[in-house]
Design an enzyme around this catalytic site. Structure first.
Site, PDB file in Angstrom:
ATOM      1  N   SER A   1     100.840  94.184  10.620  1.00 16.32           N
ATOM      2  CA  SER A   1     100.959  93.159   9.478  1.00 16.32           C
ATOM      3  C   SER A   1     102.151  93.220   8.755  1.00 16.32           C
ATOM      4  CB  SER A   1      99.829  93.795   8.376  1.00 16.32           C
ATOM      5  OG  SER A   1      98.729  93.931   9.024  1.00 16.32           O
TER       6      SER A   1
HETATM    7  N1  SAH Z   1      96.988  98.590   9.917  1.00 13.01           N
HETATM    8  C1  SAH Z   1      97.517  98.007  11.455  1.00 13.01           C
HETATM    9  C2  SAH Z   1      97.315  96.490  11.489  1.00 13.01           C
HETATM   10  C3  SAH Z   1      96.656  96.481  12.822  1.00 13.01           C
HETATM   11  S1  SAH Z   1      95.870  94.850  13.353  1.00 13.01           S
HETATM   12  C4  SAH Z   1      99.124  98.234  11.432  1.00 13.01           C
HETATM   13  O1  SAH Z   1      99.865  98.707  10.450  1.00 13.01           O
HETATM   14  O2  SAH Z   1      99.603  98.150  12.819  1.00 13.01           O
HETATM   15  C5  SAH Z   1      94.261  95.108  12.895  1.00 13.01           C
HETATM   16  C6  SAH Z   1      93.555  96.067  13.956  1.00 13.01           C
HETATM   17  O3  SAH Z   1      92.188  96.131  13.534  1.00 13.01           O
HETATM   18  C7  SAH Z   1      93.639  95.678  15.542  1.00 13.01           C
HETATM   19  O4  SAH Z   1      94.403  96.707  16.094  1.00 13.01           O
HETATM   20  C8  SAH Z   1      92.085  95.613  16.047  1.00 13.01           C
HETATM   21  O5  SAH Z   1      92.071  95.873  17.334  1.00 13.01           O
HETATM   22  C9  SAH Z   1      91.610  96.418  14.835  1.00 13.01           C
HETATM   23  N2  SAH Z   1      90.023  96.022  14.622  1.00 13.01           N
HETATM   24  C10 SAH Z   1      89.271  94.973  14.722  1.00 13.01           C
HETATM   25  N3  SAH Z   1      88.218  95.190  14.420  1.00 13.01           N
HETATM   26  C11 SAH Z   1      87.991  96.547  14.509  1.00 13.01           C
HETATM   27  C12 SAH Z   1      86.766  97.443  14.156  1.00 13.01           C
HETATM   28  N4  SAH Z   1      85.563  96.844  14.159  1.00 13.01           N
HETATM   29  N5  SAH Z   1      86.940  98.656  13.975  1.00 13.01           N
HETATM   30  C13 SAH Z   1      88.320  99.268  14.226  1.00 13.01           C
HETATM   31  N6  SAH Z   1      89.371  98.432  14.236  1.00 13.01           N
HETATM   32  C14 SAH Z   1      89.158  97.349  14.565  1.00 13.01           C
END
Ligand code: SAH
Length: 216
Positions: A60
């Protein structure tokens, strides 16, 4: 890479954009974001932009991370207790959170990213970050109740499990799609759980990857 100068300028820009909480700004200034992206993207690591982290997911934007953390912390004088993060991704936000609360439980549904986050975070030796592999739509009951829940992926609604696992006096910050007709349109939603019930506030529009169920 000596990144302290670029990181300081990133923090100055966040402050200019309106992020005022000194705890959040300080934590953003501590975490080396370039350690969470591929070598080819290191030069862009301190720009206010989301970047690919593999498997179709993104890290993000610093502006959005700090905004959500500030919302999570609003009204709290000291450090927060246990926080649940849905969507570990590359582990960046979990690292920032580790400086702001007692314990971070962070859950990821993609095995490849869960492993990558573990690898990325090794360098930081953050003993209060607990990485979990599983479906975050179910929350993580073993760590409940949480002082805060923060989601990095957006669904059509906030799963009931998150509400159930939020402590009374706790706050949830998550992107939620505006409606079934326009799944791409998301807004940040803040839910406060009080002894009188739930209070929901809809904030600005955001763009997060979709919240998906199950694991891959
Ligand atoms: N906070 C992260 C952002 C990653 S993007 C960072 O700092 O890099 C969001 C993430 O949410 C993705 O990796 C995706 O695979 C995950 N995601 C989506 N649905 C999810 C779920 N039901 N449980 C766990 N993770 C999930």
């Amino acid at each position: 890479m000596d990144s302290s100068a670029v990181r300081l300028s990133m923090v100055a820009k966040l402050a200019q954009q309106g992020i005022a909480d000194p705890r959040v700004l300080q934590a953003m200034g501590r975490v080396e974001r370039h350690r969470f992206v591929d070598t080819a993207l290191v030069n862009q690591a301190y720009e206010d932009t989301s970047l690919p982290i593999g498997l179709g997911q993104t890290i993000s934007k610093p502006g959005v991370v700090s905004r959500m953390l500030e919302l999570l912390y609003q009204g709290h004088a000291g450090q927060l207790g246990r926080i649940l993060e849905i969507g570990t991704g590359c582990g960046y936000q979990a690292a920032v959170l580790s400086y702001l609360c007692k314990e971070v439980y962070s859950i990821e549904r993609l095995r490849g990213l869960h492993d990558k986050a573990r690898e990325n975070l090794r360098h930081f030796r953050l003993v209060n970050v607990h990485l979990l592999f599983g479906d975050g739509m179910l929350g993580y009951a073993k760590g409940a109740p949480y002082a805060g829940i923060i989601a990095a992926a957006g669904g059509d609604a906030v799963p009931q499990a998150w509400i159930d696992q939020l402590a009374v006096g706790g706050r949830l910050v998550a992107p939620v799609s505006a409606g079934a007709t326009s799944p791409a349109r998301q807004a940040l939603v803040v839910i406060d759980k009080t002894s009188q019930g739930l209070r929901q506030t809809v904030m600005e529009a955001v763009h997060f990857v979709p919240l998906k169920s199950g694991v891959d």
